[in-house]
Design an enzyme around this catalytic site. Structure first.
Site, mmCIF file in Angstrom:
data_model
loop_
_atom_site.group_PDB
_atom_site.id
_atom_site.type_symbol
_atom_site.label_atom_id
_atom_site.label_comp_id
_atom_site.label_asym_id
_atom_site.label_seq_id
_atom_site.Cartn_x
_atom_site.Cartn_y
_atom_site.Cartn_z
ATOM 1 N N GLU A 52 4.582 -5.029 7.441
ATOM 2 C CA GLU A 52 3.744 -4.036 8.122
ATOM 3 C C GLU A 52 4.112 -3.844 9.589
ATOM 4 O O GLU A 52 3.955 -2.742 10.138
ATOM 5 C CB GLU A 52 2.264 -4.433 8.014
ATOM 6 C CG GLU A 52 1.659 -4.294 6.628
ATOM 7 C CD GLU A 52 1.798 -5.555 5.787
ATOM 8 O OE1 GLU A 52 1.067 -5.680 4.803
ATOM 9 O OE2 GLU A 52 2.649 -6.417 6.116
ATOM 10 N N GLY A 70 0.753 -5.346 0.914
ATOM 11 C CA GLY A 70 -0.416 -5.539 0.067
ATOM 12 C C GLY A 70 -0.098 -6.187 -1.261
ATOM 13 O O GLY A 70 -0.962 -6.813 -1.881
ATOM 14 N N ALA A 73 0.834 -1.198 0.000
ATOM 15 C CA ALA A 73 0.000 0.000 0.000
ATOM 16 C C ALA A 73 0.872 1.252 0.000
ATOM 17 O O ALA A 73 1.990 1.254 0.522
ATOM 18 C CB ALA A 73 -0.920 -0.001 1.220
ATOM 19 N N GLU A 90 -0.162 -9.773 -0.517
ATOM 20 C CA GLU A 90 -1.568 -10.124 -0.303
ATOM 21 C C GLU A 90 -2.319 -10.232 -1.633
ATOM 22 O O GLU A 90 -3.192 -11.091 -1.794
ATOM 23 C CB GLU A 90 -2.217 -9.093 0.623
ATOM 24 C CG GLU A 90 -1.706 -9.210 2.055
ATOM 25 C CD GLU A 90 -2.142 -8.077 2.956
ATOM 26 O OE1 GLU A 90 -2.825 -8.356 3.957
ATOM 27 O OE2 GLU A 90 -1.805 -6.908 2.668
#
Length: 259
Positions: A133, A110, A65, A113
């Site tokens: 993260e 992300g 992200a 993910e």
């Protein structure tokens, strides 16, 4: 369909989606997520598309992200941000068509993910995968806590999330995080080869395989087995089944039409 943060290409029965923010290592922002959502919807609704491939431009698949906005997010906004991203990952996982993540470089946060939401992952030897993260004082919010654990097991998943360490492609293959690792120079060729092989199979059976496997993972064994039997009965009503059996008996290659 025009996009700003991604590129799409239809190549026969294949649909390529390339994340296109190379200067930001293809970081996920609101615009990219919205365009990715539209692109996968476009591919899902096109009957000519059999396989969807997702990759990144430049040296990253996706570095996660875009964190430049994180300090401005309120708790409510952060929840919505996580929910929106997770819903898109859920959508990709639930597509009826097979998806392949072609991991050409960094797949972090992300980005990993996103790769985990795909059915198959092929990585370059140079790829680096991780969920860092924890180093920001947060944790994965796009489904990583659940999907990574299901793919590589609780112990290794917890270690990756608790340390934030990156793992190289060869270790990712050893862990079962990726299906295979190939030299970067061969990555697109090997991905296309696999995608074209899958694209020749029956679309109906491919969709049912995904449905039965995904639903079975979260069901008791007997429920999953019952779902498998029901789906097996369904495919016997299809023209593809007739074509497949006939082609086998006639010693020729089948031509499946998804009917």
């Amino acid at each position: 369909m025009e996009f700003e943060t991604i590129e799409t290409k239809k190549e026969g029965n294949l649909f390529w989606i390339t994340l296109n923010r190379p200067d930001k290592l293809n970081a996920l922002n609101a615009k990219l997520l919205e365009e990715l959502d539209r692109a996968v919807s476009q591919a899902e609704s096109d009957p000519e598309i059999r396989v969807i491939i997702i990759t990144g431009k430049g040296k990253a698949f996706c570095a996660g992200a875009d964190i430049t906005q994180f300090n401005q997010l309120t708790p409510a906004e952060a929840w919505k941000f996580s929910k929106k991203g997770r819903e898109i990952m859920d959508k990709i996982e639930a597509l009826s068509k097979p998806t392949i993540a072609m991991i050409n470089g960094y797949a972090l946060g992300g980005g990993l993910e996103l790769a985990l939401a795909c059915d198959i992952r092929i990585a370059a030897e140079e790829a680096q995968l991780g969920l860092p993260e924890i180093n920001l004082g947060i944790y994965p919010g796009y489904g990583g806590t659940q999907r990574l654990t299901r793919v590589i097991g609780k112990g290794r998943a917890l270690e990756m999330m608790m340390t934030g360490d990156r793992i190289p492609g060869k270790d990712a293959e050893k862990y079962g995080l990726v299906n295979r690792v190939v030299p970067l120079a061969n990555l697109e060729q090997e991905t296309r080869k696999l995608a074209e092989k899958i694209a020749k199979k029956s679309p109906i059976s491919l969709a049912l395989i995904k449905e039965v496997v995904n639903r079975g993972l979260d069901s008791p064994l007997l429920s999953g087995l019952a779902l498998e039997s029901v789906g097996w009965g369904v495919v016997f009503s299809t023209e593809d089944k007739k074509e497949g059996v006939s082609a086998f008996l006639e010693k020729r290659e089948p031509t499946f039409k998804g009917k």
